[in-house]
Design a protein around this motif. Structure first.
Motif, mmCIF file in Angstrom:
data_model
loop_
_atom_site.group_PDB
_atom_site.id
_atom_site.type_symbol
_atom_site.label_atom_id
_atom_site.label_comp_id
_atom_site.label_asym_id
_atom_site.label_seq_id
_atom_site.Cartn_x
_atom_site.Cartn_y
_atom_site.Cartn_z
ATOM 1 N N UNK A 150 -6.091 -12.657 -0.035
ATOM 2 C CA UNK A 150 -6.255 -11.286 0.455
ATOM 3 C C UNK A 150 -4.961 -10.662 0.958
ATOM 4 N N UNK A 151 -3.871 -11.405 0.901
ATOM 5 C CA UNK A 151 -2.609 -10.926 1.485
ATOM 6 C C UNK A 151 -2.163 -9.593 0.876
ATOM 7 N N UNK A 152 -2.178 -9.486 -0.454
ATOM 8 C CA UNK A 152 -1.757 -8.237 -1.088
ATOM 9 C C UNK A 152 -2.698 -7.094 -0.700
ATOM 10 N N UNK A 153 -3.994 -7.384 -0.658
ATOM 11 C CA UNK A 153 -4.981 -6.356 -0.302
ATOM 12 C C UNK A 153 -4.707 -5.814 1.102
ATOM 13 N N UNK A 154 -4.500 -6.698 2.056
ATOM 14 C CA UNK A 154 -4.286 -6.276 3.446
ATOM 15 C C UNK A 154 -2.951 -5.551 3.607
ATOM 16 N N UNK A 204 -2.693 -1.555 4.773
ATOM 17 C CA UNK A 204 -2.004 -1.058 5.965
ATOM 18 C C UNK A 204 -0.767 -0.240 5.621
ATOM 19 N N UNK A 205 -0.073 -0.592 4.555
ATOM 20 C CA UNK A 205 1.093 0.213 4.191
ATOM 21 C C UNK A 205 0.671 1.613 3.756
ATOM 22 N N UNK A 206 -0.478 1.726 3.075
ATOM 23 C CA UNK A 206 -0.946 3.067 2.691
ATOM 24 C C UNK A 206 -1.444 3.850 3.903
ATOM 25 N N UNK A 207 -2.053 3.165 4.889
ATOM 26 C CA UNK A 207 -2.475 3.858 6.119
ATOM 27 C C UNK A 207 -1.254 4.385 6.874
ATOM 28 N N UNK A 246 -7.578 1.018 -7.095
ATOM 29 C CA UNK A 246 -6.893 0.843 -8.379
ATOM 30 C C UNK A 246 -5.861 -0.282 -8.314
ATOM 31 N N UNK A 247 -5.120 -0.358 -7.227
ATOM 32 C CA UNK A 247 -4.099 -1.401 -7.078
ATOM 33 C C UNK A 247 -4.713 -2.786 -6.897
ATOM 34 N N UNK A 248 -5.943 -2.836 -6.391
ATOM 35 C CA UNK A 248 -6.610 -4.121 -6.127
ATOM 36 C C UNK A 248 -7.865 -4.302 -6.972
ATOM 37 N N UNK A 249 -7.889 -3.701 -8.157
ATOM 38 C CA UNK A 249 -9.125 -3.673 -8.947
ATOM 39 C C UNK A 249 -9.633 -5.056 -9.317
ATOM 40 N N UNK A 250 -8.736 -6.009 -9.603
ATOM 41 C CA UNK A 250 -9.209 -7.359 -9.962
ATOM 42 C C UNK A 250 -9.958 -8.003 -8.801
#
Length: 197
Positions: free
Chosen positions: A112-116, A120-123, A164-168
């Motif tokens: 989940x590291x990329x997802x998190x 937060x970077x987008x927030x 879209x960035x985390x679709x998989x």
């Protein structure tokens, strides 16, 4: 408070100007989150602590401005703003600590590291745009009534780009993703909304 936000931006620039530039446009740049995976993205680093405080204060500014408009156009008092900022800061802090705790507890941290990081970077990126909107509403020609649709649009763009960035990950674990959205994103926001209005 606006001066404090500008001071926090200056502190972020002194700490790491390249990273600050990356965070400003992170919502539109998937590669930035990829690059952050190799760096120190610890919640306890000084840069991320300052960024977290900055984002909490900006979100509190925007929420207090919108809620004050809904209360017969009353001006935002400092004590009202402090209450809102305390609630926003506590909400974001508890949410972040729960996410980190659960991802470590269930041994999902690497997965989940990329997802998190991208979330937060987008927030944080959206918060920079919200600060600009806040300044334009307070000192420019833009009315507060336009602020709500613009904010909703920004957060919808963030949500779509994040999916879209985390679709998989999202589509492989759709049930858990919907459960996560209901428990961590939607339910607390509805509770806060009911408390504020």
């Amino acid at each position: 408070m606006l001066l404090l936000l500008l001071v926090l931006i200056a502190v972020l620039k002194v700490l790491d100007s390249e990273k600050l530039k990356g965070y400003v446009f992170a919502v539109f740049n998937k590669g930035f989150a990829d690059g952050e995976l190799g760096r120190d993205t610890s919640f306890f680093s000084l840069f991320h602590n300052v960024l977290f405080v900055f984002s909490s204060l900006v979100l509190a500014f925007v929420i207090s401005l919108i809620t004050a408009q809904n209360k017969d156009g009353l001006a935002v008092s400092f004590s009202y703003y402090l209450t809102i900022s305390g609630v926003v800061f506590s909400y974001l802090l508890i949410k972040r600590l729960l996410e980190v705790s659960f991802s470590n507890l269930f041994l999902l941290r690497k997965r989940l590291r990329f997802y998190i990081v991208s979330k937060y970077s987008s927030l944080y990126s959206i918060c920079f745009f919200l600060l600009i909107l806040f300044i334009v509403c307070q000192f420019g020609p833009l009315s507060v009534s336009y602020l709500v649709p613009i904010i909703i649009g920004l957060f919808l763009v963030r949500f779509v780009l994040h999916i879209r960035h985390n679709k998989n990950l999202v589509f492989n674990e759709l049930f858990y993703f919907i459960l996560y959205l209901c428990a961590f994103e939607i339910a607390p926001l509805l509770t806060l909304f009911k408390l504020m209005f």
